[in-house]
Design an enzyme around this catalytic site. Structure first.
Site, PDB file in Angstrom:
ATOM      1  N   GLU A  96      33.167  42.916  35.586  1.00  0.00           N
ATOM      2  CA  GLU A  96      31.721  43.151  35.457  1.00  0.00           C
ATOM      3  C   GLU A  96      31.281  42.894  34.007  1.00  0.00           C
ATOM      4  O   GLU A  96      30.308  43.486  33.539  1.00  0.00           O
ATOM      5  CB  GLU A  96      31.387  44.573  35.919  1.00  0.00           C
ATOM      6  CG  GLU A  96      31.636  44.775  37.416  1.00  0.00           C
ATOM      7  CD  GLU A  96      31.277  46.163  37.934  1.00  0.00           C
ATOM      8  OE1 GLU A  96      30.430  46.286  38.827  1.00  0.00           O
ATOM      9  OE2 GLU A  96      31.871  47.137  37.435  1.00  0.00           O
ATOM     10  N   ASN A 145      37.365  48.963  27.085  1.00  0.00           N
ATOM     11  CA  ASN A 145      37.904  48.071  28.123  1.00  0.00           C
ATOM     12  C   ASN A 145      38.306  46.681  27.617  1.00  0.00           C
ATOM     13  O   ASN A 145      39.427  46.219  27.913  1.00  0.00           O
ATOM     14  CB  ASN A 145      36.930  47.960  29.302  1.00  0.00           C
ATOM     15  CG  ASN A 145      36.703  49.310  29.983  1.00  0.00           C
ATOM     16  OD1 ASN A 145      37.113  50.340  29.461  1.00  0.00           O
ATOM     17  ND2 ASN A 145      36.064  49.309  31.131  1.00  0.00           N
ATOM     18  N   SER A 160      35.563  50.901  47.426  1.00  0.00           N
ATOM     19  CA  SER A 160      36.102  52.175  46.950  1.00  0.00           C
ATOM     20  C   SER A 160      35.035  53.274  46.932  1.00  0.00           C
ATOM     21  O   SER A 160      35.155  54.286  47.632  1.00  0.00           O
ATOM     22  CB  SER A 160      36.690  51.987  45.555  1.00  0.00           C
ATOM     23  OG  SER A 160      37.611  50.925  45.574  1.00  0.00           O
ATOM     24  N   LYS A 194      27.711  55.189  28.770  1.00  0.00           N
ATOM     25  CA  LYS A 194      28.909  54.752  29.509  1.00  0.00           C
ATOM     26  C   LYS A 194      29.199  53.290  29.180  1.00  0.00           C
ATOM     27  O   LYS A 194      30.360  52.900  28.993  1.00  0.00           O
ATOM     28  CB  LYS A 194      28.678  54.959  31.014  1.00  0.00           C
ATOM     29  CG  LYS A 194      29.787  54.470  31.914  1.00  0.00           C
ATOM     30  CD  LYS A 194      30.695  55.605  32.334  1.00  0.00           C
ATOM     31  CE  LYS A 194      31.972  55.196  33.043  1.00  0.00           C
ATOM     32  NZ  LYS A 194      31.820  54.322  34.185  1.00  0.00           N
ATOM     33  N   GLY A 227      31.810  53.191  47.910  1.00  0.00           N
ATOM     34  CA  GLY A 227      31.006  53.265  49.137  1.00  0.00           C
ATOM     35  C   GLY A 227      31.724  54.077  50.202  1.00  0.00           C
ATOM     36  O   GLY A 227      31.135  54.936  50.868  1.00  0.00           O
ATOM     37  N   ALA A 229      31.671  48.794  51.962  1.00  0.00           N
ATOM     38  CA  ALA A 229      32.693  49.782  52.335  1.00  0.00           C
ATOM     39  C   ALA A 229      33.907  49.598  51.432  1.00  0.00           C
ATOM     40  O   ALA A 229      35.041  49.526  51.891  1.00  0.00           O
ATOM     41  CB  ALA A 229      33.069  49.626  53.803  1.00  0.00           C
ATOM     42  N   ARG A 261      33.853  40.812  59.483  1.00  0.00           N
ATOM     43  CA  ARG A 261      34.292  42.096  58.905  1.00  0.00           C
ATOM     44  C   ARG A 261      33.953  43.256  59.827  1.00  0.00           C
ATOM     45  O   ARG A 261      34.699  44.233  59.915  1.00  0.00           O
ATOM     46  CB  ARG A 261      33.621  42.323  57.554  1.00  0.00           C
ATOM     47  CG  ARG A 261      33.989  41.302  56.553  1.00  0.00           C
ATOM     48  CD  ARG A 261      34.600  41.912  55.328  1.00  0.00           C
ATOM     49  NE  ARG A 261      34.805  40.821  54.381  1.00  0.00           N
ATOM     50  CZ  ARG A 261      34.759  40.918  53.093  1.00  0.00           C
ATOM     51  NH1 ARG A 261      34.537  42.083  52.541  1.00  0.00           N
ATOM     52  NH2 ARG A 261      34.949  39.878  52.324  1.00  0.00           N
TER      53      ARG A 261
HETATM   54  P1  NAD Z   1      34.675  47.575  45.489  1.00  0.00           P
HETATM   55  O1  NAD Z   1      34.910  46.152  45.152  1.00  0.00           O
HETATM   56  O2  NAD Z   1      35.822  48.448  45.859  1.00  0.00           O
HETATM   57  O3  NAD Z   1      33.625  47.673  46.686  1.00  0.00           O
HETATM   58  C1  NAD Z   1      32.485  46.878  46.757  1.00  0.00           C
HETATM   59  C2  NAD Z   1      32.318  46.493  48.219  1.00  0.00           C
HETATM   60  O4  NAD Z   1      31.035  45.875  48.372  1.00  0.00           O
HETATM   61  C3  NAD Z   1      33.362  45.480  48.711  1.00  0.00           C
HETATM   62  O5  NAD Z   1      33.931  45.972  49.896  1.00  0.00           O
HETATM   63  C4  NAD Z   1      32.542  44.223  48.984  1.00  0.00           C
HETATM   64  O6  NAD Z   1      33.044  43.442  50.050  1.00  0.00           O
HETATM   65  C5  NAD Z   1      31.198  44.845  49.342  1.00  0.00           C
HETATM   66  N1  NAD Z   1      30.062  43.929  49.266  1.00  0.00           N
HETATM   67  C6  NAD Z   1      29.678  43.127  48.266  1.00  0.00           C
HETATM   68  N2  NAD Z   1      28.580  42.434  48.609  1.00  0.00           N
HETATM   69  C7  NAD Z   1      28.260  42.815  49.869  1.00  0.00           C
HETATM   70  C8  NAD Z   1      27.245  42.451  50.784  1.00  0.00           C
HETATM   71  N3  NAD Z   1      26.303  41.557  50.472  1.00  0.00           N
HETATM   72  N4  NAD Z   1      27.226  43.042  52.014  1.00  0.00           N
HETATM   73  C9  NAD Z   1      28.168  43.953  52.349  1.00  0.00           C
HETATM   74  N5  NAD Z   1      29.167  44.349  51.519  1.00  0.00           N
HETATM   75  C10 NAD Z   1      29.201  43.775  50.297  1.00  0.00           C
HETATM   76  O7  NAD Z   1      33.856  48.190  44.257  1.00  0.00           O
HETATM   77  P2  NAD Z   1      33.846  49.701  43.742  1.00  0.00           P
HETATM   78  O8  NAD Z   1      35.099  49.965  42.970  1.00  0.00           O
HETATM   79  O9  NAD Z   1      33.477  50.625  44.845  1.00  0.00           O
HETATM   80  O10 NAD Z   1      32.685  49.614  42.668  1.00  0.00           O
HETATM   81  C11 NAD Z   1      31.302  49.638  42.997  1.00  0.00           C
HETATM   82  C12 NAD Z   1      30.550  49.934  41.701  1.00  0.00           C
HETATM   83  O11 NAD Z   1      30.880  51.259  41.298  1.00  0.00           O
HETATM   84  C13 NAD Z   1      30.959  49.033  40.536  1.00  0.00           C
HETATM   85  O12 NAD Z   1      29.850  48.718  39.738  1.00  0.00           O
HETATM   86  C14 NAD Z   1      31.969  49.861  39.768  1.00  0.00           C
HETATM   87  O13 NAD Z   1      32.047  49.547  38.391  1.00  0.00           O
HETATM   88  C15 NAD Z   1      31.376  51.266  39.956  1.00  0.00           C
HETATM   89  N6  NAD Z   1      32.372  52.334  39.816  1.00  0.00           N
HETATM   90  C16 NAD Z   1      33.537  52.309  40.536  1.00  0.00           C
HETATM   91  C17 NAD Z   1      34.445  53.351  40.395  1.00  0.00           C
HETATM   92  C18 NAD Z   1      35.737  53.380  41.183  1.00  0.00           C
HETATM   93  O14 NAD Z   1      36.547  54.283  40.951  1.00  0.00           O
HETATM   94  N7  NAD Z   1      35.995  52.478  42.100  1.00  0.00           N
HETATM   95  C19 NAD Z   1      34.165  54.412  39.520  1.00  0.00           C
HETATM   96  C20 NAD Z   1      32.966  54.410  38.811  1.00  0.00           C
HETATM   97  C21 NAD Z   1      32.064  53.361  38.967  1.00  0.00           C
HETATM   98  O1  KPL Z   2      35.408  54.103  32.483  1.00  0.00           O
HETATM   99  C1  KPL Z   2      36.457  53.687  32.034  1.00  0.00           C
HETATM  100  C2  KPL Z   2      37.007  52.464  32.648  1.00  0.00           C
HETATM  101  O2  KPL Z   2      38.224  52.271  32.674  1.00  0.00           O
HETATM  102  O3  KPL Z   2      36.201  51.668  33.141  1.00  0.00           O
HETATM  103  C3  KPL Z   2      37.084  54.383  30.842  1.00  0.00           C
HETATM  104  C4  KPL Z   2      38.174  55.313  31.275  1.00  0.00           C
HETATM  105  C5  KPL Z   2      36.019  55.225  30.144  1.00  0.00           C
HETATM  106  C6  KPL Z   2      37.541  53.423  29.829  1.00  0.00           C
HETATM  107  O4  KPL Z   2      36.471  52.709  29.308  1.00  0.00           O
END
Ligand code: NAD
Ligand code: KPL
Length: 308
Positions: free
Chosen positions: A267, A195, A15, A187, A17, A13, A40
């Site tokens: 990551e 990054n 960002s 990507k 999710g 749960a 939690r």
């Molecule tokens: P986040 O850290 O906000 O959320 C991940 C959640 O997973 C956390 O709440 C964590 O406690 C939970 N978690 C981890 N292991 C767990 C388990 N075993 N059981 C239950 N919960 C568990 O991460 P995010 O930003 O949502 O990113 C998730 C993926 O999406 C990443 O790979 C990220 O790079 C990708 N992503 C994120 C965004 C963004 O805007 N946040 C955008 C594009 C891609």
């Molecule tokens: O996806 C991105 C990030 O910040 O992770 C961009 C905006 C493409 C920069 O690599």
């Protein structure tokens, strides 16, 4: 046509999710959150649900939640944790996955998807690549910060799943991709070019315009890697797209910069680490990419952040 009412189990749960969970629930789709542990779960229940903030408006969703130890079988699972948590998370849920279950993988980068798929041979793994943006403002409160697009695909079976209609109803803008690996590689290459440099120069994306030669060399090496890995389409016009993304996101800090600035694990192993490991496997010498990886590892190490 009959309604598809399979429950979406959503692990994580955080960002993304929460963003998916709230929008699916809003569209009348059954959602079940899977939280890390009983503590939690109790905190979530005390909060009364997840809150999504969109265009300044907050709305709370009192979604059902459980932990991995719940015995109910899972037909559809959205794995919404970070890449470095994915394998352990799926291992805890594997016994609950029904035969022919579907697992949708939201992780950025590459490497975690194969590790997850190996743990659940009975399931269909659907890979996703998203440009949506969300962040946690507080516990159980997520802000939908950037509208974007999500590509979904399955390299082993190009048939789109019927539930894409549910995403449509939920307003999750998406496309079924016949080349999801190409999308993920592209990507990854963009993230590798932008990054790490933003972390090392401690700057916004737009400030990288002051380092055109370094960016061009990295893009050349990344394009060579993509060709070697059988992803020529992902190499096409890479440098131009990197420049476009830098321009379009000039005022932003990259996600890796934000992670490092806030002392959070990155990551890296699934981005630059994965790229360098792939190059090594192919005996491809990419000196600038390798040096960038080493500089970044050193930088993270100096701040007590993991290299994996
Ligand atoms: P986040 O850290 O906000 O959320 C991940 C959640 O997973 C956390 O709440 C964590 O406690 C939970 N978690 C981890 N292991 C767990 C388990 N075993 N059981 C239950 N919960 C568990 O991460 P995010 O930003 O949502 O990113 C998730 C993926 O999406 C990443 O790979 C990220 O790079 C990708 N992503 C994120 C965004 C963004 O805007 N946040 C955008 C594009 C891609
Ligand atoms: O996806 C991105 C990030 O910040 O992770 C961009 C905006 C493409 C920069 O690599």
């Amino acid at each position: 046509m009959s309604e598809c009412k399979t429950t979406w189990h959503i692990l994580g749960a955080g960002s993304l999710g929460s963003l998916w969970a709230a929008r699916l629930a809003r569209a009348g789709v059954p959602v079940q959150l899977i939280l890390r542990d009983a503590e939690r779960l109790a905190a979530y229940r005390r909060a009364g649900g997840l809150t999504l903030v969109e265009k300044g408006q907050a709305r709370q969703f009192p979604l059902d939640a459980q932990t991995a130890t719940d015995p109910a079988p899972i037909q559809r699972l959205l794995l919404a944790c970070k890449a470095y948590d994915a394998e352990q998370a799926i291992a805890g849920l594997a016994p609950r996955l029904a035969d022919e279950a579907e697992v949708i993988l939201l992780q950025n980068g590459l490497g975690s998807q194969d590790a997850v798929a190996a743990r659940v041979p009975q399931a269909r793994c659907i890979l996703a690549s998203s440009t949506e943006g969300a962040f946690r403002e507080d516990a159980w409160r997520v802000v939908f910060a950037g509208h974007g697009h999500t590509w979904l695909g399955d390299p082993l079976d190009l048939t789109p799943p019927p539930w894409l209609a549910e995403l449509e109803r939920a307003g999750i803008v998406h496309d079924w991709s016949l080349d999801i690996l190409g999308r993920l590689w592209r990507k990854l290459a963009l993230n590798c070019a932008i990054n790490p440099l933003t972390v090392l120069y401690d700057c916004r994306n737009g400030d990288l315009r002051q380092h055109p030669a370094e960016l061009a060399t990295l893009c050349d090496e990344l394009a060579e890697l993509l060709h070697t890995c059988g992803q020529p389409a992902a190499a096409d016009g890479l440098h131009e797209e990197v420049q476009r993304v830098i321009q379009a996101t000039a005022a932003n800090y990259s996600s890796m910069h934000q992670d490092v600035a806030q002392g959070r694990r990155t990551e890296i192993a699934y981005l630059l680490g994965h790229a360098c490991a792939a190059a090594q496997r192919h005996r491809l010498v990419l000196p600038h990419l390798t040096a960038l990886h080493q500089r970044l590892l050193k930088h993270l190490g100096a701040r007590g952040l993991p290299s994996h």
